[in-house]
Design an enzyme around this catalytic site. Structure first.
Site, PDB file in Angstrom:
ATOM      1  N   GLY A  85       4.777  -9.416   3.822  1.00 32.58           N
ATOM      2  CA  GLY A  85       3.384  -9.441   4.270  1.00 32.58           C
ATOM      3  C   GLY A  85       2.433  -9.505   3.086  1.00 32.58           C
ATOM      4  O   GLY A  85       1.378 -10.124   3.139  1.00 32.58           O
ATOM      5  N   GLY A  86       2.856  -8.880   1.991  1.00 29.21           N
ATOM      6  CA  GLY A  86       2.041  -8.911   0.764  1.00 29.21           C
ATOM      7  C   GLY A  86       2.377 -10.087  -0.133  1.00 29.21           C
ATOM      8  O   GLY A  86       1.809 -10.214  -1.228  1.00 29.21           O
TER       9      GLY A  86
ATOM     10  N   SER B  59       0.816  -1.213   0.000  1.00 22.20           N
ATOM     11  CA  SER B  59       0.000   0.000   0.000  1.00 22.20           C
ATOM     12  C   SER B  59       0.857   1.273   0.000  1.00 22.20           C
ATOM     13  O   SER B  59       0.474   2.285  -0.594  1.00 22.20           O
ATOM     14  CB  SER B  59      -0.955  -0.011   1.201  1.00 22.20           C
ATOM     15  OG  SER B  59      -0.230  -0.194   2.398  1.00 22.20           O
ATOM     16  N   THR B  60       2.014   1.243   0.654  1.00 19.51           N
ATOM     17  CA  THR B  60       2.877   2.434   0.672  1.00 19.51           C
ATOM     18  C   THR B  60       3.447   2.676  -0.723  1.00 19.51           C
ATOM     19  O   THR B  60       3.468   3.806  -1.220  1.00 19.51           O
ATOM     20  CB  THR B  60       4.011   2.265   1.706  1.00 19.51           C
ATOM     21  OG1 THR B  60       3.486   1.684   2.892  1.00 19.51           O
ATOM     22  CG2 THR B  60       4.647   3.601   2.055  1.00 19.51           C
TER      23      THR B  60
ATOM     24  N   LYS C  48       6.082   0.830  11.580  1.00 19.35           N
ATOM     25  CA  LYS C  48       6.976  -0.245  11.112  1.00 19.35           C
ATOM     26  C   LYS C  48       8.338  -0.225  11.820  1.00 19.35           C
ATOM     27  O   LYS C  48       9.135  -1.141  11.673  1.00 19.35           O
ATOM     28  CB  LYS C  48       7.215  -0.125   9.597  1.00 19.35           C
ATOM     29  CG  LYS C  48       5.957   0.031   8.756  1.00 19.35           C
ATOM     30  CD  LYS C  48       5.097  -1.207   8.825  1.00 19.35           C
ATOM     31  CE  LYS C  48       3.849  -1.121   7.976  1.00 19.35           C
ATOM     32  NZ  LYS C  48       4.065  -1.065   6.558  1.00 19.35           N
TER      33      LYS C  48
ATOM     34  N   GLU D 162      10.931  -9.244  -4.547  1.00 22.29           N
ATOM     35  CA  GLU D 162      11.461  -8.047  -3.868  1.00 22.29           C
ATOM     36  C   GLU D 162      12.939  -8.238  -3.548  1.00 22.29           C
ATOM     37  O   GLU D 162      13.749  -7.316  -3.721  1.00 22.29           O
ATOM     38  CB  GLU D 162      10.675  -7.796  -2.579  1.00 22.29           C
ATOM     39  CG  GLU D 162       9.240  -7.341  -2.846  1.00 22.29           C
ATOM     40  CD  GLU D 162       8.386  -7.220  -1.597  1.00 22.29           C
ATOM     41  OE1 GLU D 162       7.344  -6.561  -1.675  1.00 22.29           O
ATOM     42  OE2 GLU D 162       8.738  -7.790  -0.550  1.00 22.29           O
TER      43      GLU D 162
ATOM     44  N   ASP E 140      10.739   0.508  -1.828  1.00 22.27           N
ATOM     45  CA  ASP E 140       9.814  -0.516  -1.333  1.00 22.27           C
ATOM     46  C   ASP E 140       9.484  -0.269   0.137  1.00 22.27           C
ATOM     47  O   ASP E 140      10.222   0.430   0.844  1.00 22.27           O
ATOM     48  CB  ASP E 140      10.434  -1.914  -1.518  1.00 22.27           C
ATOM     49  CG  ASP E 140       9.388  -3.022  -1.479  1.00 22.27           C
ATOM     50  OD1 ASP E 140       8.192  -2.729  -1.288  1.00 22.27           O
ATOM     51  OD2 ASP E 140       9.771  -4.199  -1.650  1.00 22.27           O
ATOM     52  N   GLY E 141       8.408  -0.849   0.575  1.00 20.74           N
ATOM     53  CA  GLY E 141       7.975  -0.740   1.964  1.00 20.74           C
ATOM     54  C   GLY E 141       8.552  -1.866   2.805  1.00 20.74           C
ATOM     55  O   GLY E 141       9.418  -2.631   2.353  1.00 20.74           O
TER      56      GLY E 141
END
Ligand code: 5RP
Length: 225
Positions: free
Chosen positions: A100-101, A34-35, A125, A107, A85-86
Site C-alpha cells: 500500500g505504501g 505508519s506502523t 488488517k 520489502e 514490517d506491517g
C-alpha cells in the site's frame, strides 16, 4: 483505542520481541509504513542494543538516520536476524497483501533474507481471505499497459497509481476485484511470470512467521495455522 494507539501497541510488542530475541550485533530489517514508523521511534532509545538496520525504503532509511540508528546496505550483511514490517491485509496462514505504501519489492527482498519475519498490525488488517485491499503490482514503466491487460485477463480491474514512482524507478498498478484470493501462492507465482512485473504485493510464498496483532483488549501473538 484509536487506530494509531493500536499501531503503537503492536510496535511496542515488536520492540519487546526484538530485544528479547536478538543479540547486540544483530542486523534488523525495518519495513515501511505508519506502523513501522512507530517501531522506529520506539527503537531509537535502544539503538545501542542492535548492530544495524536494513531498510525496505528510502523513507524508512531517512527516519532511521534521523533517529541516529545506523543503516547498512543489504549487500554488506551476511544475515538479517529479524524483519519487522506491517501489512495491508493478513490471513490466518500469515499470508499478506503488502505494498500500500509502494515499497513491496524491497520489502519482499528483505523478507526473503530475514531469518524471522515479524508482522505488526492493528486489528483492521486481520482478514479470513485476502483480496479486498487492491493488490499492488510494481511494473517496469514500458510494460504498464501490457501488465494491465494481463491482470484484466485474470479477472482484475487494474488501476494505475498515477504519479507514484517507486524507490526503484518503476510504476505501480493496483489490482482491484480479486477477492477472495485463494490459494494466494498460485496467484503470486502467476503474477511473477508476467513480463514486465517486477514484484507483486502477495506475500504467500514467504509469509510472516509471527503476527503481533493489536486489538482493543491487548496484543495477540499469532503463529501460522
Ligand atoms: C508498505 C507496506 C506497509 O507495510 C503496509 O502498507 C501497511 O502500512 P501501515 O502500517 O501504514 O498501515 O506494505 O509498502
Amino acid at each position: 483505542m484509536s487506530a494509531e494507539q493500536l499501531k503503537q501497541a503492536a510496535a511496542q510488542a515488536a520492540l519487546d520481541y526484538c530485544l528479547a530475541r536478538t543479540g547486540n550485533d544483530a542486523v534488523i530489517g525495518i519495513g515501511t509504513g505508519s506502523t513501522v514508523n512507530h517501531f522506529i521511534t520506539l527503537l531509537a532509545p535502544h539503538r545501542g542494543r542492535i548492530g544495524a538496520a536494513v531498510a525496505s525504503s528510502e523513507a524508512s532509511a531517512a527516519l532511521l538516520r534521523q533517529h541516529r540508528i545506523p543503516v547498512v546496505d543489504l549487500n554488506s550483511v551476511a544475515e538479517v536476524a529479524l524483519y519487522v514490517d506491517g501489512a495491508d491485509e493478513i490471513n490466518p496462514a500469515l499470508e499478506m497483501i503488502k505494498g500500500g505504501g509502494g515499497a513491496l519489492t524491497r520489502e519482499k527482498i528483505v523478507a526473503a533474507v530475514a531469518r524471522e519475519f515479524v508482522c505488526i498490525a492493528d486489528q483492521s488488517k486481520w482478514v479470513e481471505h485476502l483480496g479486498k485491499f487492491p493488490l499492488p503490482v510494481e511494473v517496469i514503466p514500458m510494460a504498464r499497459s501490457h501488465v494491465g491487460r494481463q491482470l484484466r485477463a485474470l479477472g482484475a480491474h487494474p488501476e494505475w497509481r498515477q504519479g507514484a514512482v517507486t524507490d526503484n524507478g518503476n510504476y505501480l498498478i493496483d489490482a482491484h476485484g480479486l477477492y477472495p484470493i485463494a490459494p494466494a501462492r498460485r496467484l503470486e507465482e502467476r503474477l511473477n511470470h508476467i513480463a514486465g512485473v517486477v514484484c507483486n504485493g502477495l506475500f504467500a510464498l514467504r509469509p510472516a512467521d509471527v503476527l503481533l496483532l493489536a486489538r482493543s483488549g491487548g496484543v495477540d501473538t499469532i503463529r501460522a495455522r
